[in-house]
Design a protein around this motif. Structure first.
Motif, short mmCIF file in Angstrom:
data_model
loop_
_atom_site.label_atom_id
_atom_site.label_comp_id
_atom_site.label_asym_id
_atom_site.label_seq_id
_atom_site.Cartn_x
_atom_site.Cartn_y
_atom_site.Cartn_z
N VAL A 1 0.84 -1.20 0.00
CA VAL A 1 0.00 0.00 0.00
C VAL A 1 0.88 1.25 0.00
O VAL A 1 0.64 2.20 -0.75
N GLY A 2 1.90 1.27 0.84
CA GLY A 2 2.81 2.42 0.90
C GLY A 2 3.50 2.66 -0.42
O GLY A 2 3.58 3.81 -0.89
N ASP A 3 3.99 1.60 -1.06
CA ASP A 3 4.65 1.74 -2.36
C ASP A 3 3.68 2.27 -3.41
O ASP A 3 4.03 3.15 -4.21
N THR A 4 2.47 1.76 -3.41
CA THR A 4 1.46 2.20 -4.38
C THR A 4 1.13 3.67 -4.20
O THR A 4 1.09 4.44 -5.16
N LEU A 5 0.87 4.08 -2.96
CA LEU A 5 0.56 5.49 -2.71
C LEU A 5 1.73 6.41 -3.04
O LEU A 5 1.55 7.50 -3.58
#
Length: 91
Positions: free
Chosen positions: A9-13
């Motif tokens: 999720v962090g990488d995507t955001l």
């Protein structure tokens, strides 16, 4: 969320922020995750802003003693009506 999911999720955001220039506002509860993904951190305690700055300036040990956790009390809430102004929740 488990660590693997947090990373995805962090990488995507982070990618969305960099690629599309969209500001991402998130609520994180771990300093390590905030330091990894954020360019600015706003920290709050007891409803007050206690930190606003770069992740490199954030320390694990604030200048104040740890707060004692209070036992939470149930909150009685009712939906807010546009015709009935007043507090939404009462303790």
């Amino acid at each position: 969320m488990n660590l693997k999911a947090v990373g995805r999720v962090g990488d995507t955001l982070h990618d969305i922020n960099k690629r599309d220039g969209i500001t991402v506002l998130t609520n994180l509860h771990t300093l390590d995750t905030a330091r990894t993904y954020c360019s600015r951190i706003v920290g709050m305690a007891a409803g007050k802003i206690v930190f606003d700055g770069a992740p490199t300036l954030l320390t694990d040990y604030p200048n104040h003693p740890p707060r004692k956790r209070r036992r939470s009390r149930p909150t009685l809430c009712r939906p807010r009506s546009p015709l009935a102004p007043g507090p939404r929740c009462a303790r």
